[in-house]
Design a protein around this motif. Structure first.
Motif, PDB file in Angstrom:
ATOM      1  N   LEU A 243       0.830  -1.208   0.000  1.00  0.00           N
ATOM      2  CA  LEU A 243       0.000   0.000   0.000  1.00  0.00           C
ATOM      3  C   LEU A 243       0.864   1.257   0.000  1.00  0.00           C
ATOM      4  O   LEU A 243       0.542   2.237  -0.675  1.00  0.00           O
ATOM      5  CB  LEU A 243      -0.924  -0.015   1.220  1.00  0.00           C
ATOM      6  CG  LEU A 243      -1.985  -1.117   1.237  1.00  0.00           C
ATOM      7  CD1 LEU A 243      -2.713  -1.124   2.576  1.00  0.00           C
ATOM      8  CD2 LEU A 243      -2.975  -0.938   0.095  1.00  0.00           C
ATOM      9  N   PHE A 244       1.954   1.224   0.760  1.00  0.00           N
ATOM     10  CA  PHE A 244       2.855   2.373   0.806  1.00  0.00           C
ATOM     11  C   PHE A 244       3.494   2.618  -0.561  1.00  0.00           C
ATOM     12  O   PHE A 244       3.530   3.751  -1.054  1.00  0.00           O
ATOM     13  CB  PHE A 244       3.932   2.147   1.868  1.00  0.00           C
ATOM     14  CG  PHE A 244       4.974   3.223   1.911  1.00  0.00           C
ATOM     15  CD1 PHE A 244       4.704   4.460   2.479  1.00  0.00           C
ATOM     16  CD2 PHE A 244       6.246   2.994   1.395  1.00  0.00           C
ATOM     17  CE1 PHE A 244       5.668   5.456   2.517  1.00  0.00           C
ATOM     18  CE2 PHE A 244       7.219   3.981   1.430  1.00  0.00           C
ATOM     19  CZ  PHE A 244       6.927   5.222   1.989  1.00  0.00           C
ATOM     20  N   CYS A 245       3.997   1.570  -1.187  1.00  0.00           N
ATOM     21  CA  CYS A 245       4.635   1.711  -2.505  1.00  0.00           C
ATOM     22  C   CYS A 245       3.617   2.129  -3.558  1.00  0.00           C
ATOM     23  O   CYS A 245       3.955   2.879  -4.489  1.00  0.00           O
ATOM     24  CB  CYS A 245       5.295   0.394  -2.913  1.00  0.00           C
ATOM     25  SG  CYS A 245       6.746  -0.037  -1.918  1.00  0.00           S
ATOM     26  N   LYS A 250       1.884   6.394  -7.222  1.00  0.00           N
ATOM     27  CA  LYS A 250       0.873   7.324  -7.715  1.00  0.00           C
ATOM     28  C   LYS A 250       1.329   8.771  -7.564  1.00  0.00           C
ATOM     29  O   LYS A 250       1.061   9.612  -8.428  1.00  0.00           O
ATOM     30  CB  LYS A 250      -0.444   7.112  -6.968  1.00  0.00           C
ATOM     31  CG  LYS A 250      -1.200   5.865  -7.381  1.00  0.00           C
ATOM     32  CD  LYS A 250      -2.549   5.802  -6.707  1.00  0.00           C
ATOM     33  CE  LYS A 250      -3.367   4.629  -7.216  1.00  0.00           C
ATOM     34  NZ  LYS A 250      -4.716   4.575  -6.588  1.00  0.00           N
ATOM     35  N   ALA A 251       2.020   9.053  -6.446  1.00  0.00           N
ATOM     36  CA  ALA A 251       2.477  10.419  -6.208  1.00  0.00           C
ATOM     37  C   ALA A 251       3.614  10.803  -7.147  1.00  0.00           C
ATOM     38  O   ALA A 251       3.738  11.968  -7.555  1.00  0.00           O
ATOM     39  CB  ALA A 251       2.926  10.574  -4.766  1.00  0.00           C
ATOM     40  N   ALA A 252       4.452   9.828  -7.506  1.00  0.00           N
ATOM     41  CA  ALA A 252       5.620  10.114  -8.354  1.00  0.00           C
ATOM     42  C   ALA A 252       5.332   9.964  -9.835  1.00  0.00           C
ATOM     43  O   ALA A 252       6.131  10.420 -10.668  1.00  0.00           O
ATOM     44  CB  ALA A 252       6.769   9.191  -7.976  1.00  0.00           C
ATOM     45  N   ARG A 253       4.210   9.344 -10.171  1.00  0.00           N
ATOM     46  CA  ARG A 253       3.896   9.115 -11.587  1.00  0.00           C
ATOM     47  C   ARG A 253       3.673  10.438 -12.299  1.00  0.00           C
ATOM     48  O   ARG A 253       2.893  11.276 -11.825  1.00  0.00           O
ATOM     49  CB  ARG A 253       2.640   8.250 -11.703  1.00  0.00           C
ATOM     50  CG  ARG A 253       2.243   7.894 -13.122  1.00  0.00           C
ATOM     51  CD  ARG A 253       1.054   6.954 -13.121  1.00  0.00           C
ATOM     52  NE  ARG A 253      -0.055   7.509 -12.351  1.00  0.00           N
ATOM     53  CZ  ARG A 253      -1.166   6.826 -12.070  1.00  0.00           C
ATOM     54  NH1 ARG A 253      -1.282   5.574 -12.472  1.00  0.00           N
ATOM     55  NH2 ARG A 253      -2.139   7.389 -11.380  1.00  0.00           N
TER      56      ARG A 253
END
Length: 262
Positions: A243-245, A250-253
């Protein structure tokens, strides 16, 4: 270990007393969801299921066959630890209770609650380092001192330890996995480092228990309990890591930018 008064006190009345906070949590959560649905988009069903199974997991650790056997069997105690201190907190976090509360409150009340969440004491307890120390450090104290044997003969201490195990696990999970609003956010890299170190510390505790049984615990039970803690903890930790990854990805995409060529 012999039966003690903690075990004898765990009758129907004791079970009902321990279950009361979790039953109230379910009722309040459902009521908040009903109120929220009248004002906003419907609250997802999977959030309700997360809370329900979180309550079920914690309840299994506090009452019923596993809880009763845990008073005299360290293996059952360790199963209860995984349910109460790892699985239940993760499920509660996935239920996003604070988001639901914020959706339900009026604008003024939500702002007051937001100010509380931004306060210095709350920011300290929800910081990944502090939460990890409370979570992992508490386990070190429990299993490397006489606290474990003491909680088996003292009902109040027994309750306090279990409350700490759950709350410490919850604070640790919300400090790593941002589901609810978090006023004081740490970077993904920082949280990843804390996560790796805490997972390593949890594994070290498991191996220490295997080699050095807690006071009053037979070696055979300590060895099996250490293995349950090690491998069972890995299963819950894998879900947390996934879940963390997923959030990090999603944040870095990079966002897709649409352009219209004249």
């Amino acid at each position: 270990m012999e039966h003690n008064h903690v075990h004898h006190a765990s009758g129907l009345a004791g079970d009902l007393l321990l279950a009361l906070p979790f039953v109230l949590a379910v009722i309040i959560y459902i009521l908040l969801g009903w109120v929220s649905n009248r004002r906003h988009k419907r609250w997802p069903i999977y959030r309700y299921l997360s809370l329900f199974f979180g309550v079920l997991s914690a309840s299994m650790a506090l009452m019923g066959p596993i809880a009763k056997l845990a008073h005299e069997n360290f293996i059952a105690h360790m199963v209860g630890h995984l349910l109460l201190g790892m699985l239940a907190p993760l499920l509660f976090v996935l239920a996003a209770p604070m988001t639901l509360v914020m959706r339900t409150l009026s604008v003024g009340a939500a702002r007051r609650l937001s100010r509380i969440l931004k306060s210095f004491p709350v920011s300290i307890y929800c910081h990944p380092v502090a939460a990890s120390i409370l979570n992992i450090g508490g386990l070190w104290v429990l299993y490397t001192t006489e606290l474990y044997s003491g909680m088996q003969s003292n009902l109040l201490l027994h309750i306090v330890v279990h409350v700490h195990v759950f709350l410490a696990g919850y604070l640790y999970t919300i400090s790593i996995l941002y589901i609810d609003p978090v006023p004081h956010r740490c970077s993904y890299t920082f949280r990843a480092v804390v996560l790796i170190l805490s997972l390593a510390a949890h594994g070290i505790i498991s191996k220490y228990i295997y080699a050095h049984p807690p006071v009053g615990v037979p070696r055979e039970q300590a060895e099996m309990g250490g293995m349950v803690m090690y491998y069972g903890g890995d299963m819950v930790e894998l879900v947390l890591i996934f879940l963390f990854c997923r959030q990090w990805y999603k944040a870095a995409r990079p966002r897709t930018v649409l352009s219209i060529t004249p």
